[in-house]
Design a protein around this motif. Structure first.
Motif, mmCIF file in Angstrom:
data_model
loop_
_atom_site.group_PDB
_atom_site.id
_atom_site.type_symbol
_atom_site.label_atom_id
_atom_site.label_comp_id
_atom_site.label_asym_id
_atom_site.label_seq_id
_atom_site.Cartn_x
_atom_site.Cartn_y
_atom_site.Cartn_z
ATOM 1 N N LYS A 1 0.808 -1.220 0.000
ATOM 2 C CA LYS A 1 0.000 0.000 0.000
ATOM 3 C C LYS A 1 0.841 1.270 0.000
ATOM 4 O O LYS A 1 0.391 2.320 -0.447
ATOM 5 C CB LYS A 1 -0.948 0.007 1.196
ATOM 6 N N VAL A 2 2.069 1.165 0.504
ATOM 7 C CA VAL A 2 2.949 2.347 0.519
ATOM 8 C C VAL A 2 4.044 2.243 -0.545
ATOM 9 O O VAL A 2 5.052 2.942 -0.489
ATOM 10 C CB VAL A 2 3.570 2.571 1.920
ATOM 11 N N GLY A 3 3.817 1.348 -1.518
ATOM 12 C CA GLY A 3 4.737 1.247 -2.654
ATOM 13 C C GLY A 3 5.918 0.325 -2.457
ATOM 14 O O GLY A 3 6.832 0.297 -3.287
ATOM 15 N N MET A 4 5.931 -0.448 -1.349
ATOM 16 C CA MET A 4 7.028 -1.383 -1.105
ATOM 17 C C MET A 4 6.650 -2.727 -1.728
ATOM 18 O O MET A 4 6.100 -3.601 -1.073
ATOM 19 C CB MET A 4 7.288 -1.540 0.397
ATOM 20 N N THR A 5 6.943 -2.874 -3.011
ATOM 21 C CA THR A 5 6.542 -4.085 -3.729
ATOM 22 C C THR A 5 7.480 -5.256 -3.495
ATOM 23 O O THR A 5 7.105 -6.408 -3.676
ATOM 24 C CB THR A 5 6.446 -3.811 -5.234
ATOM 25 N N SER A 6 8.714 -4.950 -3.091
ATOM 26 C CA SER A 6 9.709 -5.998 -2.845
ATOM 27 C C SER A 6 10.340 -5.756 -1.470
ATOM 28 O O SER A 6 11.464 -5.261 -1.380
ATOM 29 C CB SER A 6 10.777 -5.985 -3.949
ATOM 30 N N PRO A 7 9.630 -6.106 -0.397
ATOM 31 C CA PRO A 7 10.115 -5.753 0.943
ATOM 32 C C PRO A 7 11.408 -6.448 1.361
ATOM 33 O O PRO A 7 12.143 -5.935 2.194
ATOM 34 C CB PRO A 7 8.957 -6.161 1.856
ATOM 35 N N TYR A 8 11.687 -7.608 0.760
ATOM 36 C CA TYR A 8 12.886 -8.359 1.137
ATOM 37 C C TYR A 8 13.710 -8.695 -0.108
ATOM 38 O O TYR A 8 14.148 -9.836 -0.289
ATOM 39 C CB TYR A 8 12.492 -9.623 1.919
ATOM 40 N N GLY A 9 13.937 -7.700 -0.925
ATOM 41 C CA GLY A 9 14.696 -7.889 -2.163
ATOM 42 C C GLY A 9 16.133 -8.313 -1.942
ATOM 43 O O GLY A 9 16.793 -8.771 -2.878
ATOM 44 N N HIS A 10 16.624 -8.182 -0.724
ATOM 45 C CA HIS A 10 17.989 -8.609 -0.401
ATOM 46 C C HIS A 10 18.061 -10.127 -0.205
ATOM 47 O O HIS A 10 19.153 -10.665 -0.047
ATOM 48 C CB HIS A 10 18.467 -7.911 0.873
ATOM 49 N N MET A 11 16.912 -10.791 -0.196
ATOM 50 C CA MET A 11 16.901 -12.247 -0.054
ATOM 51 C C MET A 11 16.850 -12.899 -1.432
ATOM 52 O O MET A 11 16.476 -12.273 -2.420
ATOM 53 C CB MET A 11 15.712 -12.688 0.803
ATOM 54 N N ARG A 12 17.221 -14.158 -1.490
ATOM 55 C CA ARG A 12 17.274 -14.865 -2.774
ATOM 56 C C ARG A 12 15.892 -15.016 -3.390
ATOM 57 O O ARG A 12 15.717 -14.848 -4.594
ATOM 58 C CB ARG A 12 17.914 -16.245 -2.566
ATOM 59 N N GLU A 13 14.901 -15.347 -2.541
ATOM 60 C CA GLU A 13 13.552 -15.567 -3.053
ATOM 61 C C GLU A 13 12.517 -14.998 -2.095
ATOM 62 O O GLU A 13 12.659 -15.114 -0.877
ATOM 63 C CB GLU A 13 13.283 -17.073 -3.232
ATOM 64 N N GLN A 14 11.462 -14.408 -2.676
ATOM 65 C CA GLN A 14 10.315 -13.917 -1.916
ATOM 66 C C GLN A 14 9.055 -14.544 -2.507
ATOM 67 O O GLN A 14 8.851 -14.493 -3.713
ATOM 68 C CB GLN A 14 10.174 -12.403 -2.034
ATOM 69 N N TYR A 15 8.226 -15.118 -1.631
ATOM 70 C CA TYR A 15 6.976 -15.731 -2.071
ATOM 71 C C TYR A 15 5.813 -15.122 -1.306
ATOM 72 O O TYR A 15 5.897 -14.926 -0.089
ATOM 73 C CB TYR A 15 6.991 -17.244 -1.823
ATOM 74 N N VAL A 16 4.729 -14.860 -2.039
ATOM 75 C CA VAL A 16 3.486 -14.405 -1.425
ATOM 76 C C VAL A 16 2.403 -15.422 -1.776
ATOM 77 O O VAL A 16 2.217 -15.751 -2.954
ATOM 78 C CB VAL A 16 3.082 -12.998 -1.910
ATOM 79 N N VAL A 17 1.736 -15.909 -0.744
ATOM 80 C CA VAL A 17 0.659 -16.877 -0.944
ATOM 81 C C VAL A 17 -0.649 -16.102 -1.061
ATOM 82 O O VAL A 17 -1.038 -15.379 -0.128
ATOM 83 C CB VAL A 17 0.590 -17.883 0.217
ATOM 84 N N SER A 18 -1.297 -16.210 -2.219
ATOM 85 C CA SER A 18 -2.525 -15.450 -2.440
ATOM 86 C C SER A 18 -3.371 -16.084 -3.536
ATOM 87 O O SER A 18 -2.838 -16.541 -4.548
ATOM 88 C CB SER A 18 -2.182 -14.007 -2.828
ATOM 89 N N ARG A 19 -4.676 -16.088 -3.299
ATOM 90 C CA ARG A 19 -5.598 -16.500 -4.358
ATOM 91 C C ARG A 19 -6.163 -15.282 -5.083
ATOM 92 O O ARG A 19 -6.659 -15.392 -6.192
ATOM 93 C CB ARG A 19 -6.743 -17.338 -3.769
ATOM 94 N N SER A 20 -6.100 -14.115 -4.428
ATOM 95 C CA SER A 20 -6.681 -12.911 -5.032
ATOM 96 C C SER A 20 -5.707 -12.188 -5.957
ATOM 97 O O SER A 20 -6.127 -11.588 -6.950
ATOM 98 C CB SER A 20 -7.176 -11.958 -3.940
ATOM 99 N N LEU A 21 -4.404 -12.226 -5.636
ATOM 100 C CA LEU A 21 -3.408 -11.625 -6.540
ATOM 101 C C LEU A 21 -3.149 -12.605 -7.678
ATOM 102 O O LEU A 21 -2.810 -13.756 -7.441
ATOM 103 C CB LEU A 21 -2.095 -11.357 -5.792
ATOM 104 N N THR A 22 -3.318 -12.135 -8.896
ATOM 105 C CA THR A 22 -3.081 -13.015 -10.051
ATOM 106 C C THR A 22 -1.824 -12.635 -10.803
ATOM 107 O O THR A 22 -1.270 -13.447 -11.542
ATOM 108 C CB THR A 22 -4.282 -12.986 -11.011
ATOM 109 N N VAL A 23 -1.365 -11.394 -10.620
ATOM 110 C CA VAL A 23 -0.128 -10.918 -11.242
ATOM 111 C C VAL A 23 0.739 -10.332 -10.142
ATOM 112 O O VAL A 23 0.274 -9.508 -9.353
ATOM 113 C CB VAL A 23 -0.413 -9.849 -12.331
ATOM 114 N N SER A 24 1.996 -10.736 -10.089
ATOM 115 C CA SER A 24 2.880 -10.221 -9.060
ATOM 116 C C SER A 24 3.144 -8.729 -9.270
ATOM 117 O O SER A 24 3.425 -8.299 -10.384
ATOM 118 C CB SER A 24 4.214 -10.977 -9.076
ATOM 119 N N PRO A 25 3.080 -7.935 -8.190
ATOM 120 C CA PRO A 25 3.366 -6.509 -8.299
ATOM 121 C C PRO A 25 4.842 -6.203 -8.539
ATOM 122 O O PRO A 25 5.190 -5.060 -8.823
ATOM 123 C CB PRO A 25 2.923 -5.948 -6.939
#
Length: 199
Positions: free
Chosen positions: A84-108
């Motif tokens: 909501k505040v524009g932080m689309t990649s909160p842990y970009g310093h990590m190798r992989e980030q996963y978000v579990v969601s049925r409502s999001l169909t395209v990754s931000p």
């Protein structure tokens, strides 16, 4: 022959003394009023990768390498406040980030991968890959879905009682024995306890 070590799924979570990770609406901002320099210093030294990109920039630790985790897994409700505040990649310093969601169909964000199917099966696949351990960031519903896959709990307990709110997990009643593996009490009243799940 090299022995393969399965990666652990660790539920590393902040909670009140009475076991809530957020208010009734899921908001957890009140917990941040219990941060202090000693506690932040401990997190920075021991778990630098669990501090968001914005927090790392503020603390001047943008280049701190991961110590325990190189993969983060979070539910949509956990991901949403930053989004909501524009932080689309909160842990970009990590190798992989996963978000579990049925409502999001395209990754931000191209650095964030979505999981909409069998999250437990995905976690088992991730455990079999090389790397550091996997951080289950939250929240309660995702922890319930993965209750049989969690190998370790690291609980940051803050010195506050709230009475009601979002629990650590919405998993149904079940006796799941744990073994205490560590306990650190900090000057601000926070206590960090580590437990291994007994199989």
């Amino acid at each position: 022959m090299k022995e393969t070590r399965l990666r652990k799924l660790t539920y590393f979570i902040a909670t009140t003394v009475d076991g809530f990770i957020g208010g009734p609406d899921g908001d957890s901002d009140f917990i941040y009023t219990f941060l202090d320099p000693e506690f932040i210093g401990h997190l920075t030294a021991e778990y630098p990768e669990t501090i968001s990109a914005a927090g790392r920039a503020q603390l001047g630790i943008e280049d701190a390498p991961p110590k325990r985790f190189d993969t983060v897994l979070m539910g949509r409700k956990t991901y949403e406040p930053g989004l909501k505040v524009g932080m689309t990649s909160p842990y970009g310093h990590m190798r992989e980030q996963y978000v579990v969601s049925r409502s999001l169909t395209v990754s931000p964000d191209p650095q964030v991968r979505l999981i909409s199917g069998d999250v437990a099966a995905t976690v088992r696949e991730l455990k079999a890959r090389d790397g550091l351990d996997i951080w289950l960031c939250g929240g309660a519903d995702l922890a319930a879905q993965l209750v049989d896959e969690i190998d370790e709990y690291i609980v940051k307990t803050y010195p506050v009682v709230v009475g009601t709110g979002m629990p650590m997990s919405t998993a149904g009643f079940g006796v799941r024995p744990l073994e205490l593996t560590g306990c650190t009490a900090l000057g601000g009243g926070q206590v960090i306890t580590s437990y291994t799940v007994k199989r």
